[in-house]
Structure formats: structure tokens, C-alpha cells
Design an enzyme around this catalytic site. Sequence first.
Site, PDB file in Angstrom:
ATOM      1  N   LYS A 121       0.954  -1.209  -0.484  1.00  0.00           N
ATOM      2  CA  LYS A 121      -0.087   0.237   0.232  1.00  0.00           C
ATOM      3  C   LYS A 121       0.549   1.540   0.450  1.00  0.00           C
ATOM      4  CE  LYS A 121      -4.103  -2.218   0.983  1.00  0.00           C
ATOM      5  NZ  LYS A 121      -3.947  -3.172   1.288  1.00  0.00           N
TER       6      LYS A 121
HETATM    7  C1  LIG Z   1      -4.760  -4.615   0.960  1.00  0.00           C
HETATM    8  C2  LIG Z   1      -3.772  -5.947   1.155  1.00  0.00           C
HETATM    9  C3  LIG Z   1      -4.616  -6.748  -0.051  1.00  0.00           C
HETATM   10  C4  LIG Z   1      -5.701  -6.425  -0.347  1.00  0.00           C
HETATM   11  O1  LIG Z   1      -4.941  -5.682  -1.514  1.00  0.00           O
HETATM   12  P1  LIG Z   1      -7.090  -4.950  -2.523  1.00  0.00           P
HETATM   13  O2  LIG Z   1      -5.873  -3.900  -2.826  1.00  0.00           O
HETATM   14  O3  LIG Z   1      -7.522  -4.777  -1.034  1.00  0.00           O
HETATM   15  O4  LIG Z   1      -7.974  -6.530  -3.221  1.00  0.00           O
HETATM   16  C5  LIG Z   1      -3.401  -7.926   0.124  1.00  0.00           C
HETATM   17  N1  LIG Z   1      -2.421  -8.406   0.897  1.00  0.00           N
HETATM   18  C6  LIG Z   1      -2.275  -7.035   1.682  1.00  0.00           C
HETATM   19  C7  LIG Z   1      -0.440  -7.261   2.720  1.00  0.00           C
HETATM   20  C8  LIG Z   1      -3.067  -5.915   2.120  1.00  0.00           C
HETATM   21  O5  LIG Z   1      -1.957  -5.370   2.602  1.00  0.00           O
END
Ligand SMILES: *Cc1c(COP(=O)(O)O)cnc(C)c1O
Length: 477
Positions: A121
Amino acid sequence: MRYLSTRGTAGPSPAFSDILLGGLAPDGGLYLPESYPQVSAAELAEWRELPYSALALKILQKFVDDIPACDLKSLADRTYSANVYKHCRPGRDATDITPLTTVEPGFFLLELSNGPTLAFKDMAMQLLGNLFEYVLAKRKESINILGATSGDTGSAAEYAMRGKQGVRVFMLSPNGLMSAFQRAQMYSLQDPNIFNIAIEGMFDDCQDIVKAVSNDAAFKAQYKIGAVNSINWARVLAQIVYYFKGYFAATSSNDEKVSFAVPSGNFGNICAGHVARMMGLPIARLVLATNENDVLDEFFRSGVYRPRGTADTWVTSSPSMDISKASNFERFIFDLVGRDPSVVRELWSKVDAGGSFDLRGTPHMAKLPGFGFVSGKSVHADRLATIRDLWEQHQLMIDTHTADAVKVAREHREAGIPMIVLETAQPVKFAETIQEALGRDPVRPRDFDGIENLPQRVEVMKADAQAVKDFVVRHCS
Ligand SMILES: *Cc1c(COP(=O)(O)O)cnc(C)c1O
């Protein structure tokens, strides 16, 4: 480039900077570009050679026409620098930003978790922090960001926004449901512009509160409420870049195709892959992996989208995917139904009322295979087995979310087509499960030693939108 709402807002189409600071469109839909810019063969050839920040600039320029190119360039350079993505493993090149690791021939991990919070993220949120500061300074405005997190979004947002002029962050998280490491990352921040609120409920309750507050137009305007959760278009946009980067790293010519496997929750990450594919990146398959919360796997297998309630949402060892209502999914459905907002409105009138929809037997279902999605599900025992397998066979330690994607990726490999698994977090964030799988602690980057022992700053609250509003009001003067 102008933007539209998936539910078909009448009125003037906003530009990028106008939708940057908001969340949902006024009609409750999600923003998308009016059309997907296409990437020519000549551009693809030129882009192959570019370092990450220059590639990011090329892609941003296709979607952003109201920020001068020189400013956009300095934002991209500042964001995608080796100083920010410095937590890569020994032996990797930090200047790659997203190093590609070969697991075995034709099977790769694209490492997206080298940023300040060790989860993918950061890739989008660091850009968002710099974009927010830039646009707010230009407009002489300020913003109060209200967000919901199941773990990684919250810390990524807080590390991107801490100390930023004109920005306050109010972040809701489900009380007690994140790992000790995740809690420490968020709650130990002492910056005066960061507020952590732990809600007695699940992630979806937090998300519902954010929606409820944002739907109160008067409150939203008076307190300048903005969003950074995954419905924010700029986040999806930033994530498009690494699909291109991964493609170039895993292939030697632009005649080749690759597939991507994506551990999915809110459908934000894989939505960026969908957009990259719509722009013309040669993607064979987009492999969507879920954990026990398999609402998206169910859709891609059956055509039935059946969001669940809090009571039917499992708490799992890949907690950032413990989502039963995928907030970005509406973007894909908009494209699937031929970008007809009246169809989206009809389908989401059911979803927003707590129901489901069923595309079986509709013309939309016949179009689904053309979008390249396949899916699968991975449960706790699969996760442990996959983590063990990569450690024992390949000396690679992966986190629980990445393990879900590796498991499902292996079920969808095709001869001659490289498979790139997006690595979304580092294993240190999920030490309990690594212990269970391997009987040892994950390696921890040095800067993170002992963060669980730092003093924490968090407010625990009932799942009540009014209480959250009151808290925002109290801390805005
Ligand atoms: C947020 C997240 C996901 C999922 O991603 P999306 O964009 O919500 O589908 C998967 N793995 C990790 C480690 C995350 O932080």
C-alpha cells in the site's frame, strides 16, 4: 483526461485534482477515467528501458492533465526513490523500487513491500501524500482524511501523511483484529496530525462508518472530509505502474504475454491490473486469489456477487483480505456491463440494501472471459503449506497474503506464459503465522526493532458514526 462516476453523475466531468481529495462521487459511485488511454507499441518499447519514477511519470501523464509535467515529475521522483523503498531484502537493488525475484523458471515474485510500512500500500500511498500536499498548498486548503483499515492501509496512510502541511488523518481500525506488529506501527505514531480510532467491530463496520460520514454532504463539506481508502482513484492509478514494471522485468520483448496473481480483498490492486490490461499491456490472465473470505472467488466462478455481513466474515491469518464487500469491485462491473451506469445503479441498489446480484444468464456473463480473470481460494492450511514450501524449496520467506496468491497462481499456470505473483507484504508483519509455519521468527528489518514496546496512542470506540463525527469535530479546532 476527465473523470466520470460509475453511477453516471450528471453535470460537469471533474479533472484529476478535483477527484483527488474526495472519496465517492456525489451520486455514490466510484470515479473512473472517461476512457482508458491506450499505450502504443512505440511507447511500450520506450517504457521498457525506464527507471521506476520515469515510468510512473509516463503513466501519470496519461491520466493527469491538470498538474504541470515538471511538477508531476518532481512528485514522481520524490515518491519513487530508493530512500523511501529502502527495506528490500539483502541482495536486492533498492533502486529497482519493485525488485523481481525468480522463484523458479517462469514463476516470479514482484516485491512491492519495501516501503516504510512493509506492505504494497506504500506504493500508492506515498504518492498520494505528496499529491495531497502539492494540491492543498496550491489551493490554500486543508483536509481531514477519514479512513478505514484492516491493517495495512491505515499505517501506509499515516506514514504517507504524517507531518504533511494541511492534512489530518482519522483512521478507523477493527479493535484487536490486527497483528501486534501492525498495531504497533500505527498506534505508536505520535505525530499531532494523526488520530487512531479502534472500532469495536470488523473492518466492514469501519468502512460502513466512513461511508455514512461521507454520505452526510453537509458534514463532509464543513469538515473537509477526504478519503484515502482504496476507492480513491489516485491509488488505483499509482498501482498501474508496477504492472508495467513487472511485465518488463519478466519478459525480454513486448511480444510476450504474462499473467499476474494478486492476493485480493477490496479489489484495488487487481483493479489496477485490469486497467493496465485495458490500456494494452499484454496480460494473459489476472489471477485473483482470496482467503477464506471468498466473495470474489465466488463471483468469478459463478457470476453471483454475494457480499456477506460482519457475522459471516472470517478472521484469518491473511487479515488484510478479510473483506466481504469489495469496495473497488463496482469499477470492474462498470466495464463489464459496457459502462452503462443504469445497470450499475440497478445492481448496487441490491448490494447497498444488503443483498446480492446474479449475472448468470445475462449477456454480461458472456463477456466475462474476455477480461482475463480467473480465481481461486486459499485457506489457513494452504497458507502454512505454501510458506513452508517456498522456504524449504527456494529459501524464500513470504508473508501470508503472498502465500495465498502463490497457492492460487500455481493452479493457473499456462505453458510459456510467465506468472508474476505480487508480493504484498513482508513476513515480519505476520510473525505469529510464520512461527506456526516455520517454527522460527521472520527476519525483521533493523529499523523495526522493538516497535511493539513503544508507547501507543489510540481511542477505542463503539461502531457508531455519530461518535466518530463528534471526535472529528473535537479535534478540528
Ligand atoms: C490490502 C492488502 C491486500 C488486498 O489488496 P486489495 O487492493 O484490497 O485487493 C493484500 N495483501 C496485503 C498485504 C494488503 O495489505
